[in-house]
Design a protein around this motif. Structure first.
Motif, PDB file in Angstrom:
ATOM      1  N   GLY A  67       7.913  -7.097   0.764  1.00 10.38           N
ATOM      2  CA  GLY A  67       7.914  -5.669   0.430  1.00 10.38           C
ATOM      3  C   GLY A  67       6.525  -5.169   0.093  1.00 10.38           C
ATOM      4  N   THR A  68       5.815  -5.929  -0.755  1.00 11.67           N
ATOM      5  CA  THR A  68       4.455  -5.560  -1.146  1.00 11.67           C
ATOM      6  C   THR A  68       3.516  -5.590   0.052  1.00 11.67           C
ATOM      7  N   LEU A  69       3.576  -6.651   0.823  1.00 15.92           N
ATOM      8  CA  LEU A  69       2.701  -6.774   1.985  1.00 15.92           C
ATOM      9  C   LEU A  69       2.972  -5.681   3.016  1.00 15.92           C
ATOM     10  N   HIS A  70       4.254  -5.332   3.166  1.00 13.34           N
ATOM     11  CA  HIS A  70       4.614  -4.299   4.136  1.00 13.34           C
ATOM     12  C   HIS A  70       3.985  -2.960   3.774  1.00 13.34           C
ATOM     13  N   TYR A  71       4.129  -2.552   2.500  1.00 10.75           N
ATOM     14  CA  TYR A  71       3.587  -1.229   2.171  1.00 10.75           C
ATOM     15  C   TYR A  71       2.059  -1.225   2.174  1.00 10.75           C
ATOM     16  N   ILE A  72       1.435  -2.371   1.851  1.00 15.01           N
ATOM     17  CA  ILE A  72      -0.024  -2.425   1.939  1.00 15.01           C
ATOM     18  C   ILE A  72      -0.469  -2.276   3.391  1.00 15.01           C
ATOM     19  N   PHE A  73       0.272  -2.909   4.303  1.00 19.00           N
ATOM     20  CA  PHE A  73      -0.042  -2.773   5.728  1.00 19.00           C
ATOM     21  C   PHE A  73       0.063  -1.313   6.157  1.00 19.00           C
ATOM     22  N   GLU A  74       1.127  -0.634   5.705  1.00 16.96           N
ATOM     23  CA  GLU A  74       1.286   0.783   6.046  1.00 16.96           C
ATOM     24  C   GLU A  74       0.178   1.619   5.415  1.00 16.96           C
ATOM     25  N   TYR A  75      -0.182   1.286   4.169  1.00 17.09           N
ATOM     26  CA  TYR A  75      -1.287   1.992   3.501  1.00 17.09           C
ATOM     27  C   TYR A  75      -2.567   1.868   4.327  1.00 17.09           C
ATOM     28  N   GLN A  76      -2.885   0.637   4.758  1.00 17.02           N
ATOM     29  CA  GLN A  76      -4.083   0.417   5.562  1.00 17.02           C
ATOM     30  C   GLN A  76      -4.045   1.245   6.846  1.00 17.02           C
ATOM     31  N   SER A  77      -2.892   1.274   7.487  1.00 13.43           N
ATOM     32  CA  SER A  77      -2.747   2.019   8.741  1.00 13.43           C
ATOM     33  C   SER A  77      -2.977   3.506   8.520  1.00 13.43           C
ATOM     34  N   MET A  78      -2.427   4.031   7.423  1.00 13.49           N
ATOM     35  CA  MET A  78      -2.574   5.457   7.134  1.00 13.49           C
ATOM     36  C   MET A  78      -4.006   5.821   6.774  1.00 13.49           C
ATOM     37  N   MET A  79      -4.691   4.954   6.036  1.00 19.53           N
ATOM     38  CA  MET A  79      -6.065   5.257   5.643  1.00 19.53           C
ATOM     39  C   MET A  79      -7.013   5.190   6.838  1.00 19.53           C
ATOM     40  N   THR A  80      -6.757   4.293   7.779  1.00 20.00           N
ATOM     41  CA  THR A  80      -7.596   4.282   8.978  1.00 20.00           C
ATOM     42  C   THR A  80      -7.353   5.533   9.808  1.00 20.00           C
ATOM     43  N   ALA A  81      -6.107   6.010   9.835  1.00 20.08           N
ATOM     44  CA  ALA A  81      -5.810   7.246  10.562  1.00 20.08           C
ATOM     45  C   ALA A  81      -6.490   8.443   9.903  1.00 20.08           C
ATOM     46  N   LEU A  82      -6.516   8.448   8.558  1.00 19.15           N
ATOM     47  CA  LEU A  82      -7.091   9.571   7.821  1.00 19.15           C
ATOM     48  C   LEU A  82      -8.609   9.605   7.931  1.00 19.15           C
ATOM     49  N   THR A  83      -9.240   8.432   7.941  1.00 18.34           N
ATOM     50  CA  THR A  83     -10.706   8.363   7.975  1.00 18.34           C
ATOM     51  C   THR A  83     -11.268   8.206   9.379  1.00 18.34           C
ATOM     52  N   GLY A  84     -10.406   7.771  10.323  1.00 15.74           N
ATOM     53  CA  GLY A  84     -10.873   7.529  11.678  1.00 15.74           C
ATOM     54  C   GLY A  84     -11.578   6.196  11.850  1.00 15.74           C
ATOM     55  N   MET A  85     -11.635   5.389  10.793  1.00 20.66           N
ATOM     56  CA  MET A  85     -12.350   4.113  10.846  1.00 20.66           C
ATOM     57  C   MET A  85     -11.467   3.020  11.453  1.00 20.66           C
ATOM     58  N   ASP A  86     -12.087   1.868  11.760  1.00 19.97           N
ATOM     59  CA  ASP A  86     -11.366   0.775  12.412  1.00 19.97           C
ATOM     60  C   ASP A  86     -10.487  -0.013  11.439  1.00 19.97           C
ATOM     61  N   ILE A  87     -11.006  -0.252  10.234  1.00 22.71           N
ATOM     62  CA  ILE A  87     -10.396  -1.198   9.303  1.00 22.71           C
ATOM     63  C   ILE A  87     -10.286  -0.572   7.920  1.00 22.71           C
ATOM     64  N   SER A  88      -9.192  -0.879   7.232  1.00 19.75           N
ATOM     65  CA  SER A  88      -9.047  -0.518   5.822  1.00 19.75           C
ATOM     66  C   SER A  88      -8.677  -1.768   5.047  1.00 19.75           C
ATOM     67  N   ASN A  89      -9.212  -1.900   3.822  1.00 23.66           N
ATOM     68  CA  ASN A  89      -8.739  -3.003   2.985  1.00 23.66           C
ATOM     69  C   ASN A  89      -7.518  -2.548   2.186  1.00 23.66           C
ATOM     70  N   ALA A  90      -7.031  -3.423   1.321  1.00 21.49           N
ATOM     71  CA  ALA A  90      -5.766  -3.166   0.618  1.00 21.49           C
ATOM     72  C   ALA A  90      -5.944  -2.334  -0.644  1.00 21.49           C
ATOM     73  N   SER A  91      -6.998  -1.537  -0.694  1.00 23.17           N
ATOM     74  CA  SER A  91      -7.331  -0.589  -1.760  1.00 23.17           C
ATOM     75  C   SER A  91      -8.263  -1.186  -2.791  1.00 23.17           C
ATOM     76  N   MET A  92      -8.900  -0.289  -3.548  1.00 23.18           N
ATOM     77  CA  MET A  92      -9.865  -0.653  -4.588  1.00 23.18           C
ATOM     78  C   MET A  92      -9.400  -0.023  -5.902  1.00 23.18           C
ATOM     79  N   TYR A  93     -10.187  -0.241  -6.960  1.00 24.22           N
ATOM     80  CA  TYR A  93      -9.784   0.279  -8.270  1.00 24.22           C
ATOM     81  C   TYR A  93      -9.812   1.803  -8.310  1.00 24.22           C
ATOM     82  N   ASP A  94     -10.918   2.409  -7.919  1.00 22.19           N
ATOM     83  CA  ASP A  94     -11.044   3.864  -7.888  1.00 22.19           C
ATOM     84  C   ASP A  94     -12.202   4.231  -6.972  1.00 22.19           C
ATOM     85  N   GLY A  95     -12.440   5.521  -6.824  1.00 24.36           N
ATOM     86  CA  GLY A  95     -13.457   5.960  -5.883  1.00 24.36           C
ATOM     87  C   GLY A  95     -14.871   5.593  -6.278  1.00 24.36           C
TER      88      GLY A  95
END
Length: 453
Positions: free
Chosen positions: A122-150
């Motif tokens: 469950g955790t891995l699945h939503y992180i994968f979806e998060y990565q996919s959405m962030m690459t779509a939003l930024t246009g970049m190739d790769i996203s990691n599984a998030s950071m602490y803050d901006g």
């Protein structure tokens, strides 16, 4: 919790005074014998007596569940619910009501590292979806599984650029980057031996000619950091910045408010090598400053310099879809000298929050909310200027946040707004206020704010 130097009594086979402590008296005696001491106090012999706390903890008596609920209700009642026209990195966006309920589902409710893939799907699945959405939003190739803050994500991007540049130990940071982010970047740089040089601003935007001069005259520049929209809410024109950086073998790093990318050009379109920022704007409540979540995306060639972890999709031996950790570049997993960062538990509960928000809003919903924010900010700006007491501090394009110069007492004006229930922006200079508008602000609220001037 009682003083460690005066442990509570306990019986054989029972926890040390508390049923949730697993160690028995026999366990403790065996552990003390193993380490070669005869008491718990002896473990603290290296601590000088004058530094030891010998008093009683000032903790209240225990309460029933009902009493605890009543206490927190009383504390909560002391908060004033203000209509927020402030931003400066934290924004009052709409949160779909279903998110808190979905967030508490047992297959998702953890912010810790999903070490065992077979029980963390469950955790891995939503992180994968998060990565996919962030690459779509930024246009970049790769996203990691998030950071602490901006802010820390930006500092990690700086370290990533230095790691990629090998012997290059200098990073240029535009003075139009949020001061809070600059402070964190400089703190990281200080303890890693990185030289941070400011790129001056001109008319509220990054001075392009100064950047080119610095890139051509300074040795060892590993990266250049800019922000979009910048600290004043201005949407800068970064055309050609990436080319200037790449000509000098430097990486181009862009910090952006995630929500704004629904309408603005993506970091990829500007030619960025690394895209970072805070994703609080994607539905996470302001909640007194945190917890938030930072995002980090990059080009594929930098994937092995990226801190944190990446989740990938594969198939098990029965052909069923499965999710696994595919890259972990932190010191617990690889040789310390090769690690990019020691970032561990990355507040992925907040990444789940963002994932649910983006899934619920969808592409069109997010664009509509962004357009409402843009329209509301420009309406507020026009109404302020029309009073004759305000003018734009910078004649530059802006998105949903802007700075205005006021011809009166800024403190008195903000207090008047506060007394009427409005959080009226952030004071950024003696005569300048920065205001922000989101899709939650109505025309009626804007008109009420104006009427109080």
């Amino acid at each position: 919790m009682e003083n460690v130097t005066n442990p509570p009594s306990f019986g054989e086979g029972q926890g040390v005074g508390f049923k949730y402590f697993p160690h028995t008296e026999a366990d403790l005696k065996e552990m003390l014998r193993t380490v070669g001491v005869d008491s718990l106090d002896a473990l603290y012999d290296d601590i000088p007596e004058h530094l030891r706390f010998r008093g009683d903890y000032k903790l209240p008596e225990g309460m029933s569940e009902l009493e605890v609920r009543q206490l927190f209700e009383q504390l909560g009642a002391q908060n004033r619910q203000l209509v927020c026209f402030a931003g400066a990195g934290v924004y009052d966006h709409y949160t779909p009501a279903v998110i808190p309920n979905l967030l508490s589902r047992e297959e998702f409710l953890t912010s810790y590292t999903p070490y065992q893939a077979e029980i963390s799907q469950g955790t891995l699945h939503y992180i994968f979806e998060y990565q996919s959405m962030m690459t779509a939003l930024t246009g970049m190739d790769i996203s990691n599984a998030s950071m602490y803050d901006g802010t820390t994500a930006t500092a990690e991007a700086m370290m990533m650029a230095v790691a990629a540049g090998k012997k290059q130990r200098r990073v240029l940071v535009s003075d139009t980057v949020d001061p809070k982010t600059q402070a964190v970047v400089r703190e990281y740089a200080h303890f890693h031996g990185v030289d941070v040089v400011a790129i001056p601003a001109k008319d509220g935007v990054t001075d392009r000619s100064a950047l080119n001069t610095q890139l051509s005259t300074l040795d060892g520049v590993a990266g250049v950091i800019v922000q979009q929209p910048n600290r004043y809410g201005i949407v800068e024109d970064y055309a050609g910045f990436a080319d200037s950086c790449h000509e000098q073998k430097a990486l181009f790093i862009m910090n952006s408010v995630a929500f704004d990318l629904a309408l603005l050009r993506t970091p990829a379109e500007w030619g960025a090598d690394i895209a970072v920022g805070d994703a609080q704007s994607l539905g996470i409540p302001m909640q007194f400053g945190g917890p938030y979540v930072g995002y980090m995306c990059c080009t594929e060639k930098l994937i092995r310099k990226m801190p944190g972890r990446i989740v990938g999709k594969t198939h098990d031996n029965r052909g069923q879809r499965a999710f696994v950790l595919t890259l972990q570049a932190r010191e617990q997993h690889i040789r310390r000298q090769k690690a990019t960062s020691n970032i561990c538990s990355n507040q992925s509960l907040m990444a789940l929050f963002v994932t649910m928000y983006l899934a619920l809003m969808g592409k069109h919903g997010l664009r509509e909310a962004a357009q409402l924010s843009y329209d509301g900010a420009h309406y507020l700006c026009e109404q302020l200027v029309a009073t004759g007491h305000f003018q734009l501090a910078y004649d530059q394009p802006f998105f949903n946040e802007f700075c205005v110069r006021y011809d009166g007492d800024v403190d008195a004006l903000q207090q008047r707004w506060l007394d009427a229930g409005f959080f009226g922006g952030v004071k950024v200079a003696d005569d300048v206020i920065m205001l922000a508008v989101t899709e939650k602000r109505t025309k009626e609220e804007i008109d009420q704010l104006i009427a109080l001037i």
